[in-house]
Structure formats: C-alpha cells, structure tokens
Design a protein around this motif. Structure first.
Motif, PDB file in Angstrom:
ATOM      1  N   ASP A 150       0.845  -1.196   0.000  1.00 42.15           N
ATOM      2  CA  ASP A 150       0.000   0.000   0.000  1.00 42.15           C
ATOM      3  C   ASP A 150       0.884   1.252   0.000  1.00 42.15           C
ATOM      4  OD1 ASP A 150      -2.372   1.330  -0.078  1.00 42.15           O
ATOM      5  OD2 ASP A 150      -2.811   1.152   2.056  1.00 42.15           O
ATOM      6  N   GLU A 151       0.338   2.366  -0.472  1.00 40.92           N
ATOM      7  CA  GLU A 151       1.110   3.621  -0.578  1.00 40.92           C
ATOM      8  C   GLU A 151       2.404   3.360  -1.347  1.00 40.92           C
ATOM      9  OE1 GLU A 151      -0.380   6.286   0.499  1.00 40.92           O
ATOM     10  OE2 GLU A 151      -1.968   5.297   1.636  1.00 40.92           O
ATOM     11  N   ALA A 152       2.290   2.664  -2.479  1.00 41.41           N
ATOM     12  CA  ALA A 152       3.472   2.182  -3.206  1.00 41.41           C
ATOM     13  C   ALA A 152       4.351   3.312  -3.731  1.00 41.41           C
ATOM     14  CB  ALA A 152       3.040   1.282  -4.358  1.00 41.41           C
ATOM     15  N   HIS A 153       3.825   4.525  -3.875  1.00 42.53           N
ATOM     16  CA  HIS A 153       4.645   5.641  -4.336  1.00 42.53           C
ATOM     17  C   HIS A 153       5.799   5.933  -3.379  1.00 42.53           C
ATOM     18  CE1 HIS A 153       1.436   7.321  -1.775  1.00 42.53           C
ATOM     19  NE2 HIS A 153       2.393   8.079  -1.326  1.00 42.53           N
ATOM     20  N   CYS A 154       5.698   5.441  -2.120  1.00 39.94           N
ATOM     21  CA  CYS A 154       6.761   5.677  -1.134  1.00 39.94           C
ATOM     22  C   CYS A 154       8.074   4.996  -1.517  1.00 39.94           C
ATOM     23  CB  CYS A 154       6.320   5.177   0.245  1.00 39.94           C
ATOM     24  SG  CYS A 154       4.938   6.082   0.967  1.00 39.94           S
ATOM     25  N   ILE A 155       8.029   4.070  -2.485  1.00 36.95           N
ATOM     26  CA  ILE A 155       9.245   3.346  -2.879  1.00 36.95           C
ATOM     27  C   ILE A 155      10.093   4.142  -3.872  1.00 36.95           C
ATOM     28  CG2 ILE A 155       8.425   2.080  -4.931  1.00 36.95           C
ATOM     29  CD1 ILE A 155       9.757  -0.421  -3.741  1.00 36.95           C
ATOM     30  N   SER A 156       9.513   5.177  -4.448  1.00 36.46           N
ATOM     31  CA  SER A 156      10.198   5.919  -5.513  1.00 36.46           C
ATOM     32  C   SER A 156      10.802   7.211  -4.986  1.00 36.46           C
ATOM     33  CB  SER A 156       9.229   6.239  -6.651  1.00 36.46           C
ATOM     34  OG  SER A 156       9.861   7.065  -7.613  1.00 36.46           O
ATOM     35  N   GLN A 157      12.076   7.405  -5.282  1.00 38.19           N
ATOM     36  CA  GLN A 157      12.714   8.663  -4.884  1.00 38.19           C
ATOM     37  C   GLN A 157      12.150   9.837  -5.656  1.00 38.19           C
ATOM     38  OE1 GLN A 157      16.874   9.051  -6.011  1.00 38.19           O
ATOM     39  NE2 GLN A 157      16.650   7.392  -7.494  1.00 38.19           N
ATOM     40  N   TRP A 158      11.392   9.553  -6.727  1.00 38.51           N
ATOM     41  CA  TRP A 158      10.763  10.624  -7.505  1.00 38.51           C
ATOM     42  C   TRP A 158       9.364  10.941  -6.977  1.00 38.51           C
ATOM     43  CZ3 TRP A 158      14.829  12.220  -9.725  1.00 38.51           C
ATOM     44  CH2 TRP A 158      15.769  11.338 -10.244  1.00 38.51           C
ATOM     45  N   GLY A 159       8.877  10.159  -5.992  1.00 37.55           N
ATOM     46  CA  GLY A 159       7.551  10.380  -5.435  1.00 37.55           C
ATOM     47  C   GLY A 159       7.571  11.477  -4.384  1.00 37.55           C
ATOM     48  N   TYR A 160       6.408  11.981  -4.024  1.00 37.88           N
ATOM     49  CA  TYR A 160       6.334  13.101  -3.075  1.00 37.88           C
ATOM     50  C   TYR A 160       6.542  12.648  -1.628  1.00 37.88           C
ATOM     51  CZ  TYR A 160       1.700  11.873  -1.219  1.00 37.88           C
ATOM     52  OH  TYR A 160       0.656  11.243  -0.584  1.00 37.88           O
ATOM     53  N   ASP A 161       6.504  11.336  -1.367  1.00 38.31           N
ATOM     54  CA  ASP A 161       6.600  10.840   0.003  1.00 38.31           C
ATOM     55  C   ASP A 161       7.569   9.664   0.072  1.00 38.31           C
ATOM     56  OD1 ASP A 161       6.036  10.769   2.687  1.00 38.31           O
ATOM     57  OD2 ASP A 161       4.231   9.548   2.475  1.00 38.31           O
ATOM     58  N   PHE A 162       8.759   9.839  -0.490  1.00 39.28           N
ATOM     59  CA  PHE A 162       9.760   8.772  -0.564  1.00 39.28           C
ATOM     60  C   PHE A 162      10.160   8.306   0.834  1.00 39.28           C
ATOM     61  CE2 PHE A 162      14.488   7.832  -0.962  1.00 39.28           C
ATOM     62  CZ  PHE A 162      14.285   6.516  -1.372  1.00 39.28           C
ATOM     63  N   ARG A 163      10.126   6.968   1.040  1.00 45.27           N
ATOM     64  CA  ARG A 163      10.525   6.360   2.310  1.00 45.27           C
ATOM     65  C   ARG A 163      11.544   5.255   2.026  1.00 45.27           C
ATOM     66  NH1 ARG A 163       6.439   6.969   6.710  1.00 45.27           N
ATOM     67  NH2 ARG A 163       4.987   8.561   6.005  1.00 45.27           N
ATOM     68  N   PRO A 164      12.806   5.465   2.355  1.00 49.10           N
ATOM     69  CA  PRO A 164      13.846   4.479   2.051  1.00 49.10           C
ATOM     70  C   PRO A 164      13.550   3.048   2.496  1.00 49.10           C
ATOM     71  CG  PRO A 164      14.849   6.525   2.753  1.00 49.10           C
ATOM     72  CD  PRO A 164      13.363   6.690   2.951  1.00 49.10           C
ATOM     73  N   PRO A 165      12.886   2.802   3.650  1.00 48.77           N
ATOM     74  CA  PRO A 165      12.612   1.408   4.039  1.00 48.77           C
ATOM     75  C   PRO A 165      11.815   0.626   2.989  1.00 48.77           C
ATOM     76  CG  PRO A 165      12.277   2.850   5.923  1.00 48.77           C
ATOM     77  CD  PRO A 165      12.492   3.743   4.730  1.00 48.77           C
ATOM     78  N   TYR A 166      11.062   1.333   2.135  1.00 46.01           N
ATOM     79  CA  TYR A 166      10.304   0.646   1.090  1.00 46.01           C
ATOM     80  C   TYR A 166      11.227  -0.051   0.091  1.00 46.01           C
ATOM     81  CZ  TYR A 166       5.337   1.642   1.762  1.00 46.01           C
ATOM     82  OH  TYR A 166       4.042   1.625   2.220  1.00 46.01           O
ATOM     83  N   LEU A 167      12.448   0.452  -0.036  1.00 43.14           N
ATOM     84  CA  LEU A 167      13.390  -0.140  -0.992  1.00 43.14           C
ATOM     85  C   LEU A 167      13.762  -1.571  -0.599  1.00 43.14           C
ATOM     86  CD1 LEU A 167      15.745   2.923  -1.539  1.00 43.14           C
ATOM     87  CD2 LEU A 167      14.077   2.021  -3.159  1.00 43.14           C
ATOM     88  N   ARG A 168      13.514  -1.930   0.663  1.00 42.36           N
ATOM     89  CA  ARG A 168      13.899  -3.257   1.153  1.00 42.36           C
ATOM     90  C   ARG A 168      12.831  -4.312   0.896  1.00 42.36           C
ATOM     91  NH1 ARG A 168      14.906  -0.032   6.635  1.00 42.36           N
ATOM     92  NH2 ARG A 168      16.554   1.331   5.883  1.00 42.36           N
TER      93      ARG A 168
END
Length: 509
Positions: A150-168
């Motif tokens: 959910d809130e998958a945009h958090c995985i992208s550094q180009w998104g408005y709400d980037f969250r590094p833990p999503y990269l894992r």
C-alpha cells in the motif's frame, strides 16, 4: 469445482468473486477496474493499481486473498491505517493481525504463531519490520499467497513521500518466488509508475489505472472572513452527512459546539481521544446518528461512507495530495458532493510559516537524533527494535528545542527508517495467558488467594489463551470487588510469575 474458488480463470471467476464481495462487503458489483486488477493478481501477475481515493484499493487485495488459500502480507507505513483495517476485517469475521512498533514482544510472537498455525488471512506490517530477525525467521514458514504494497509511491525517490525502508521490500521476494505483488497507490507520475515496478522487481510491466477525475465532486475555494457563518450556511443548504477538517484539536471541539448550538448535529474527533471514544463517535457518524464530524486529519483513514455530501476545510491543507485525499471522502456513492475550502488572507501566511517549520535543517535533524540517544541513555549502536515512552514537551524543554520543528525532525527520521513514532496512546490494557491450562489450574489450587481473580478473568474475557484480550482494570475492580490499584498489582504479580503477559494501558506515545 474447488479450483474455481481458489484459482479462478477469466471465464468462470465472476460468480465466486462477486459472492465474496457480497458476503463480506454487501456490494453487488465491483467498482471500475477492481475486477480486472483482482483477476490479474489471481493469474499470478505482478500488478500495479492506480486508483483514486475512494476507488476501493483495499478490496483489490482483500478479495483475491480470500479467494485463495493462505495469508496475504500487507505492507503499509501507517500504523493508524493498519489498526483501522484490522478492526474492519475483524468486524466482518475475517481474521487479521498487525505488527508495529510499540508492541510487546509476546504480542509479536503470538501474532506470528497465529499466522503460522492459525486461520489468519491478513498480516499487516510496516516495511521496517521486514528486516527484523524475528520476521525473517518465520517468513518461509508462512503460507503467503499475495504481497500487497500500500502507498506504493513511497518506494520511488521521484515520489512526493519517498521512504527508504520501502526499498527493502523486494529483498523478501527471493524467499517467496511464486508469490505475486500487488502495488497500490492513488498518486503516481509516469516516472514514479515505472520506478515502482522496477524497485519491486516486477516480472513484466503491468499497470491498471482509473481516471482520477471525480465528476460528481464540485470543488469550491472561497475567501471568507466569517468562516463559521459560511459553514452554517453550507450545513443548511446541503442536506446529508459532512466532514469538517481543522488544523488543531481545540478547534474541533469549538466548531462542534458551535454547530450543535445552531441545531446541527455534530461531534468532534482527534488522535488525543481514547480509542473507545473515537470508535463510539465514528460509529455514530457512520450510522447517521451524528450528521457532521469536525476533525483533524486523524479522521477518515480507511473509512468508506458512501453518502458524504460535503467536506469542508476550515484551514488550508498542507499539500495538494493531502487535500485530494481528504476531499475525496465525499461522494463515494457517485452522487453530487461538495468539497469546500474556506480561507482568509492570514491563512496563506500561516501555511507558508508551517511549511518552513516542516523542513528543518539537516543540522537540527542530527541534533534531535543525538539528543534522543542521550534522552534514552542509549550507547552508540544500541536501541534497535526497542520501544520507549516519549513525552515531546519534556524532551524539548530538556534540550531547549522548538516542539514544532522537533516533531518535523522526528517525522523525517521516521521516513528515513531511523525510528518509528507511535501515537497509540490510550489503548486499552492487554492480557494473554501464556501458560498451559493445567499449569494455570495447578497455580490456582496452590494459591487459593488468586483463584477468584483468575476465574473472573476467564469468565469476563474470551480467547485469553490464544490472543491478547483488551481488558478494563476498572471493570475488573468493580466485579471483584477490589480497589483498582490492587487489580493492577495482581496483574503485575501474575505477569512476573510467568502465567500471563500483561501490557498496561499506554499514557505516552
């Protein structure tokens, strides 16, 4: 015929899937794109779903998970959303659990045991939890049928709400090679859409998008010095249920009192209220007993009330994304609804000031982080996966920090995965019996002074041996009868004896 239920194909899936929809949600038909998304997941495809707020994203992973054997792993950064969806699923008699920061280690162990050996269908986790040794140890023993992000945009550094833990998140796919991923978001540019699929390791590009245009919503932005007078006119002229958003908790009560004084049924809601009060007020609003809910942005997450006719913002929202989400809670039944922003010139100055406070300097963020280590007396490199009670005002006074910028710094540290903030304050106390029934009985025989207390616990709360039950020390004290301090003392004694796990009510975040 059982294969139709568990692995439906494109020719004969309509009846079983709609049966699930009708049984648990009471809907006869899917919303636009929902059925296509569900079918894509059931066919084993990695899938990205772009649906507007109110487009029914949760049904896109809940229905296919119920149609298949096994457990759906739901990854979301929002603790409040986890708790809300788990409670909603339980009300539908669907077994779901959430694991998040601040939980007692025994709660976590019991939740994971129930996922491995019980009938749990949904496990909600924050992305940070995927890396813990405890979760990695049980991951391959879980019969996971779907990974929902959910809130998958958090995985992208180009998104408005980037969250590094999503990269894992992609790292766990190595252990679950045949499990599809369903990524969901209401906000994504073409660049972010591509990035989401790359970062989650999609086997092939696969995107379903519904138009974000809400033709039944009328947007109004009005310069207004007499906001309360204009709000009253809106309530008088637009029939039906409404939500009024304000920035601070004090104003929720003031505006609610004003509306009630003008014969408009209203109540107020914010994160500072205890869970029982929040649930009672939410239910009253959902069932139409209360017409207007005046709230901070704590209200609305996970709520799907179809007939909201107006959403009024008495203050300028922090971002367009936040406004689009909150305004989108109106008109979900497809009928005309109004999204109104009331502002005065001073609001623009306040918004700019708040924006500046929301982005503290990197030096301040580092200072807050180091101060936290001193505040909790943590040695360098320690503290991982530990929870602490936290009083912001006390912390800021001790280190001479501004509360607003400090809170913003904490939110940045949370987004970067250094810590997790929980506002799970005022939640009821929890009890779980962790010993076997025969051991508990032996203790009662050998310690008769505790026998009436234990019997009362067993009579009053079901499921104590298999889950954590919410208890009320005041209610136990009334039934015994005994002073409430003696109830708390007895619970601590039984906890220390290794018979129960007692998690007292939290008074601090």
């Amino acid at each position: 015929m059982s294969t139709i239920c568990f692995y439906p194909n494109k020719l004969n899936n309509t009846v079983p899937l709609k049966n699930i929809l009708l049984k648990y949600w009471g809907y006869q038909e899917f919303r636009p794109r929902q059925e296509e998304i569900i079918q894509s997941v059931l066919d084993g495809n990695d899938t990205l779903a772009l649906l507007p707020t109110g487009g029914g994203k949760s049904i896109c992973f809940q229905v296919p998970a119920l149609a298949k054997e096994g457990l759906c792993l739901v990854i979301t950064p929002l603790i409040a959303l986890m708790q809300d969806q788990v409670e909603n699923l339980k009300r539908k008699n669907i077994n779901a659990v959430a694991i998040y920061s601040g939980m007692h280690r025994n709660q976590i162990e019991l939740a994971l045991d129930n996922c491995m050996f019980g009938d749990v269908k949904f496990l909600y986790l924050s992305p940070e939890r995927l890396e813990t040794e405890k979760f990695r140890a049980v991951l391959t023993r879980l019969n996971i049928n779907l990974i929902a992000v959910d809130e998958a945009h958090c995985i992208s550094q180009w998104g408005y709400d980037f969250r590094p833990p999503y990269l894992r998140i992609a790292a766990i796919r190595v252990f679950l090679p045949n499990v599809p991923v369903l990524a969901l978001t209401a906000t994504a540019t073409p660049r972010v859409v591509k990035d989401i699929q790359d970062k989650l390791g999609f086997a092939a590009e696969n995107v379903f998008k519904q138009s974000f245009e809400r033709k039944n919503l009328t947007y109004v932005v009005q310069l207004e010095e007499n906001k309360l007078g204009r709000l009253l006119k809106i309530c008088d002229r637009i029939k039906g249920t409404g939500i009024v958003y304000v920035r601070n908790r004090r104003r929720t009560r003031e505006i609610s009192d004003f509306l009630n004084s003008q014969k408009v049924s209203a109540n107020f809601y914010h994160a500072g209220l205890d869970p029982a009060t929040r649930n009672k007020r939410q239910t009253a609003w959902m069932t139409g007993q209360t017409r207007v809910m005046v709230s901070t942005n704590a209200f609305g997450m996970g709520i799907d009330k179809p007939n909201v006719r107006f959403v009024v913002h008495m203050d300028l929202p922090d971002s367009l994304e936040a406004y689009f989400q909150e305004a989108g809670r109106g008109g979900r039944d497809g009928n005309t609804s109004y999204a109104v922003v009331l502002y005065e010139k001073a609001d623009i100055i306040d918004l700019r000031h708040n924006h500046e406070l929301s982005y503290p300097a990197i030096d301040l963020i580092k200072k807050v982080y180091h101060a936290l280590g001193n505040y909790f007396q943590l040695a360098t490199g320690s503290g991982k996966d530990r929870s602490f009670d936290f009083e912001l005002s006390e912390f800021c006074n001790q280190y001479r920090l501004n509360p607003v910028t400090t809170f913003s710094a904490l939110k940045f540290l949370e987004k970067e995965g250094y810590l997790m903030l929980s506002e799970d304050v005022g939640s009821p106390s929890l009890v779980n019996i962790k010993t076997k029934k025969e051991n508990l009985y032996r203790f009662q025989v050998e310690n008769p002074m505790y026998d009436p207390f234990i019997k009362l616990l067993l009579r009053s709360y079901s499921g104590l041996f298999t889950t954590f039950a919410r208890i009320s020390e005041a209610e136990i004290a009334r039934r015994m009868p005994m002073p409430i301090n003696d109830v708390i003392k007895t619970l601590h004694t039984l906890n220390q004896a290794g018979l129960i796990t007692y998690v007292p009510r939290k008074e601090k975040p």
